[in-house]
Design an enzyme around this catalytic site. Structure first.
Site, PDB file in Angstrom:
ATOM      1  N   THR A   1      58.635  -3.691  86.115  1.00 34.79           N
ATOM      2  CA  THR A   1      57.180  -3.544  86.039  1.00 34.79           C
ATOM      3  C   THR A   1      56.797  -2.288  85.272  1.00 34.79           C
ATOM      4  OG1 THR A   1      56.827  -4.747  88.107  1.00 34.79           O
ATOM      5  CG2 THR A   1      55.082  -3.248  87.411  1.00 34.79           C
ATOM      6  N   CYS A   2      57.489  -1.191  85.523  1.00 37.43           N
ATOM      7  CA  CYS A   2      57.146   0.092  84.901  1.00 37.43           C
ATOM      8  C   CYS A   2      57.092  -0.013  83.383  1.00 37.43           C
ATOM      9  CB  CYS A   2      58.149   1.163  85.311  1.00 37.43           C
ATOM     10  SG  CYS A   2      57.821   2.790  84.592  1.00 37.43           S
TER      11      CYS A   2
ATOM     12  N   HIS B   1      50.983  33.776  76.774  1.00 37.06           N
ATOM     13  CA  HIS B   1      49.526  33.702  76.615  1.00 37.06           C
ATOM     14  C   HIS B   1      49.198  33.369  75.156  1.00 37.06           C
ATOM     15  CE1 HIS B   1      45.270  34.774  77.066  1.00 37.06           C
ATOM     16  NE2 HIS B   1      45.381  35.421  75.895  1.00 37.06           N
TER      17      HIS B   1
ATOM     18  N   LYS C   1      65.229 -11.545  86.185  1.00 37.54           N
ATOM     19  CA  LYS C   1      64.656 -12.884  86.012  1.00 37.54           C
ATOM     20  C   LYS C   1      64.812 -13.403  84.596  1.00 37.54           C
ATOM     21  CE  LYS C   1      61.296 -13.002  89.758  1.00 37.54           C
ATOM     22  NZ  LYS C   1      59.879 -13.234  90.131  1.00 37.54           N
TER      23      LYS C   1
ATOM     24  N   GLU D   1      36.017   1.778  95.804  1.00 37.45           N
ATOM     25  CA  GLU D   1      37.149   2.107  96.669  1.00 37.45           C
ATOM     26  C   GLU D   1      36.759   1.885  98.122  1.00 37.45           C
ATOM     27  OE1 GLU D   1      40.313   3.264  98.791  1.00 37.45           O
ATOM     28  OE2 GLU D   1      40.328   2.799  96.646  1.00 37.45           O
TER      29      GLU D   1
ATOM     30  N   GLY E   1      46.848  -1.774  95.051  1.00 31.54           N
ATOM     31  CA  GLY E   1      48.204  -1.401  95.435  1.00 31.54           C
ATOM     32  C   GLY E   1      49.206  -2.508  95.181  1.00 31.54           C
TER      33      GLY E   1
END
Length: 441
Positions: free
Chosen positions: A35-36, A429, A27, A190, A257
């Protein structure tokens, strides 16, 4: 290639390297990266990373570091975010140096022709990678003032005192973490029975418990039934399973969403079949018009940038090589809230529906020295293992840095490793990674 988001620019770049004559349409220049990059995962993670420094201030003080009244200046954070997106956008332009870039709105005139600002572009093959757009709420229409989407959040110059977040998926939980850490009063609502609905129930319950511990008020099975806009606030009515709540907020973030960005493409002109705005493809990502492909959020695969990257490489291969590829099956899902959530492979619900006999192995980070050193030992690792073969079928993680650690399980699944295989390996570790080894020994 239509769309210069992750899938689009990756596909165009690879095709150009293979010697193809490639044009990519977006665009405008500020939308390079999609968007990301511009209003999604990249700025969100910049905000969350910054908030994580603030979240650790009290723990740092307990370790002897003198921290005096830390606070977040969101205007400076916005400036830093703008600098980051511009740097990455410039990198994308460099990546596309062998690709012709055209700015404008694209639509199909026919099966072999695109229209961009009344200019006709003929093509041999086309890749649709136009991504997704904000999914509108039935009653809370985004106005950019009192009702916002994630896009407008990144333009804030001052922090609110109180915010309602509608939608407890990845986006909602991440912003709940950010605003809560910044000292904002957060209510998270939610509609479904659990947060992050695509995750296993124990993962969702653990996340909800930890968010509540941080002071976030979480309501599941909850719906917005009414709202009244005032001059500088918005009054909201929430219907929870137990009661009706009426509260006033500085603004509302709607994060229920996203939906495919395909409505303006005139796909019928190119004989491309869709279902609920999703473009239908075969396993090689060809549409019903075989010389037109589709990737990313416009098709019914996980709406994730890394999925789009994989699909971009699949299409680039299928347009340049004799051996056709299909997209990856095992894709990690990651949510950068605090604690982080990640999963890969099959979940308990899927395995149960398939009638697969499996064993659940779980290990809590409470026993991890490194987790305690880092100041957060919440959460757990879970493996789903075939009862007969001992093969690892899927896994979930909640806790410190699990968006990085999940790739251990991804590799194990793709390599068809068993628990016994992992148990024989040596893990360093003290690390967070060794918790996976510890649970198997």
């Amino acid at each position: 290639v239509i769309g210069a988001g992750p899938g689009g620019y990756e596909c165009a770049s690879v095709l150009a390297k293979e010697g193809k004559n490639v044009c990519i349409i977006e665009k405008n220049e500020m939308q390079l990266g999609g968007t990301c990059l511009n209003e999604g995962c990249v700025p969100a993670k910049q905000y969350l990373e910054t908030a994580s420094y603030l979240a650790k201030s009290s723990y740092a003080q307990s370790c002897g570091i003198d921290v005096k009244e830390p606070h977040l200046d969101i205007s400076l954070l916005k400036k830093k975010k703008d600098e980051l997106t511009q740097q990455l956008r410039s990198g994308i332009q460099t990546k596309l140096k062998k690709v012709q870039i055209i700015f404008g709105d694209a639509s199909f005139k026919d099966e072999n022709t695109l229209l961009v600002a009344n200019e006709e572009i003929l093509f041999d093959h086309c890749v649709i990678a136009t991504g997704s757009i904000h999914r509108p709420h039935p009653t809370l229409e985004v106005d950019g003032n009192l009702i916002l989407s994630s896009k407008e959040i990144f333009e804030l110059q001052t922090l609110p005192h109180k915010i309602l977040i509608v939608g407890g998926g990845a986006i909602g939980c991440e912003f709940a973490t950010f605003f809560n850490t910044a000292g904002v009063e957060v209510v998270l609502a939610e509609f479904t029975p659990t947060l992050v609905p695509n995750e296993d129930k124990d993962v969702a319950q653990t996340l909800e418990r930890e968010l509540k511990k941080k002071g976030i008020r979480v309501h599941v099975n909850t719906n917005v039934t009414n709202h009244i806009k005032n001059q500088n606030s918005i009054a909201i009515t929430l219907q929870t399973p137990k009661e009706e709540l009426q509260e006033e907020f500085d603004f509302v973030l709607v994060s229920i969403g996203r939906m495919p960005n395909t409505c303006t493409l005139n796909l019928n002109n190119a004989k491309i079949q869709t279902q609920k705005d999703f473009i239908l493809t075969n396993k090689h990502l060809q549409t019903s018009n075989p010389h037109i492909y589709a990737i990313g959020d416009v098709i019914k695969t996980p709406a994730l940038a890394h999925m789009a990257y994989n699909e971009a490489l699949t299409v680039a291969n299928n347009l340049t090589k004799e051996t056709l590829h299909v997209s990856a099956v095992n894709v990690p899902f990651v949510t950068f809230c605090q604690p982080q959530v990640a999963s890969v492979g099959k979940n308990e619900k899927t395995l149960t529906q398939e009638g697969r006999e499996f064993i659940v192995k779980k290990h809590f980070y409470k026993s991890s020295a490194k987790a305690k050193i880092k100041g957060d030992d919440s959460g757990f690792i879970k493996l789903l293992v075939d009862k007969n073969s001992d093969e690892i079928l899927g896994g979930s993680m909640v806790g410190n840095e699990v968006t990085e650690l999940i790739h251990q399980i991804l590799i194990a699944i793709n390599a068809k490793l068993t628990c016994k295989d992992l148990a024989k390996m040596v893990f360093a570790h003290p690390t967070l990674s060794e918790s996976l080894w510890e649970m198997l020994n």
